[in-house]
Enzyme design. Sequence first.
Site, short mmCIF file in Angstrom:
data_model
loop_
_atom_site.label_atom_id
_atom_site.label_comp_id
_atom_site.label_asym_id
_atom_site.label_seq_id
_atom_site.Cartn_x
_atom_site.Cartn_y
_atom_site.Cartn_z
N GLU A 1 0.86 -1.19 0.00
CA GLU A 1 0.00 0.00 0.00
C GLU A 1 0.89 1.23 0.00
OE1 GLU A 1 -2.84 2.54 3.03
OE2 GLU A 1 -2.84 0.36 3.25
N LYS B 1 -11.48 -1.15 6.31
CA LYS B 1 -10.28 -0.84 7.09
C LYS B 1 -10.71 -0.37 8.48
CE LYS B 1 -6.43 2.48 7.12
NZ LYS B 1 -5.67 3.44 6.30
N ARG C 1 0.86 10.40 0.66
CA ARG C 1 1.31 11.32 1.72
C ARG C 1 2.52 12.13 1.27
NH1 ARG C 1 1.08 7.21 6.96
NH2 ARG C 1 -1.08 6.52 6.67
N THR D 1 -4.34 6.39 1.70
CA THR D 1 -4.61 7.79 2.02
C THR D 1 -5.25 8.49 0.83
OG1 THR D 1 -2.55 7.70 3.31
CG2 THR D 1 -3.70 9.78 3.28
#
Length: 326
Positions: free
Chosen positions: A151, A240, A155, A179
């Site tokens: 993943e 998640k 960011r 994200t």
Amino acid sequence: AALRAPPAAFRPLRRSMAPSSSSKKSATERRVDPEDGCEYTFEELAAFYNGKYKKGAIQVYWDSECTPAKAKAKAKAKAEGKAKAKAKPKAKAAAGGDKKEKTQLRVPASAEEVLKRVTECKVVPVIKVDDVAHAVPLGKALKEGSVDVLEITFRTACAAEAIQEVCKGVDGVCVGAGTVLSPAQVDVAVDGGADFIVSPGFDPAVAKRCRARKVLYLPGVITPSEVMMVSSKFKLKTLKFFPASNFGGAGTLKSYSAVFPDISFMPTGGITEDNIGTFVGLPNVVAAGGSWFVSDPLVKKAAESGDWSEVTSAANKASIAAKAGK
């Protein structure tokens, strides 16, 4: 944010509200869905709401509630189209052919295949790439350490390029984008080769885009209300759980297994080599995400020395710890 009441067009319809023949539009026409403010074609909108509302209701919603995309945007698209048309002969001559430029690096794996890979891997590294040059050697080191699901989070400024480089340069890995906060990021990630999308929370617009792009969406949830809303209204069954350690950790997920027997989770946040076995040992946990074996100091040291063996070793230990909890 609280989910708003269903659009008025989706409430019980009167016979007089049946769509007229004048409502038929071009398949390329885009309109703004007032629920999230994003633009969709009718087919994209219908695909998302399929199973929740009848086709006639969706058509009425499209006709009466969804407004056409701004004329300014259409004019811009038309101008860009003309510019591309003018440049096309030159591009053909330079390339020596008439092949169209690819907009998507590869076709994403199916949701079923991604979930199978995630479940088998058991531990998913949550990666922050500061230098795109580190992406491929890091991906290869992780794969050598028996971790083949990654993943890469949005960011850093080079996240999109890092996803592309790993998808092109590391064979046999399942790549996710983390994200992800907007539909635009979904497009960037999928065009770059991403197989699945992960968000820290839930966003209806992101869910719609993932449905339209045919990629698995793993949104973050915490409360029972969030689990109920996402699973019932948006039919998402693997979620998640984030941030796990701040909201009861494995104990909360154990409680959820009794009241949400058809929902599975991928906890992230506060997962370590010492506690990952406790999480993945639960029947409703498919895998856990963590960053301890892809930490900034570890990656920086490997990049500076050119020796990625410590990352491989850390990944292998993480994999063993995760699978021991099965």
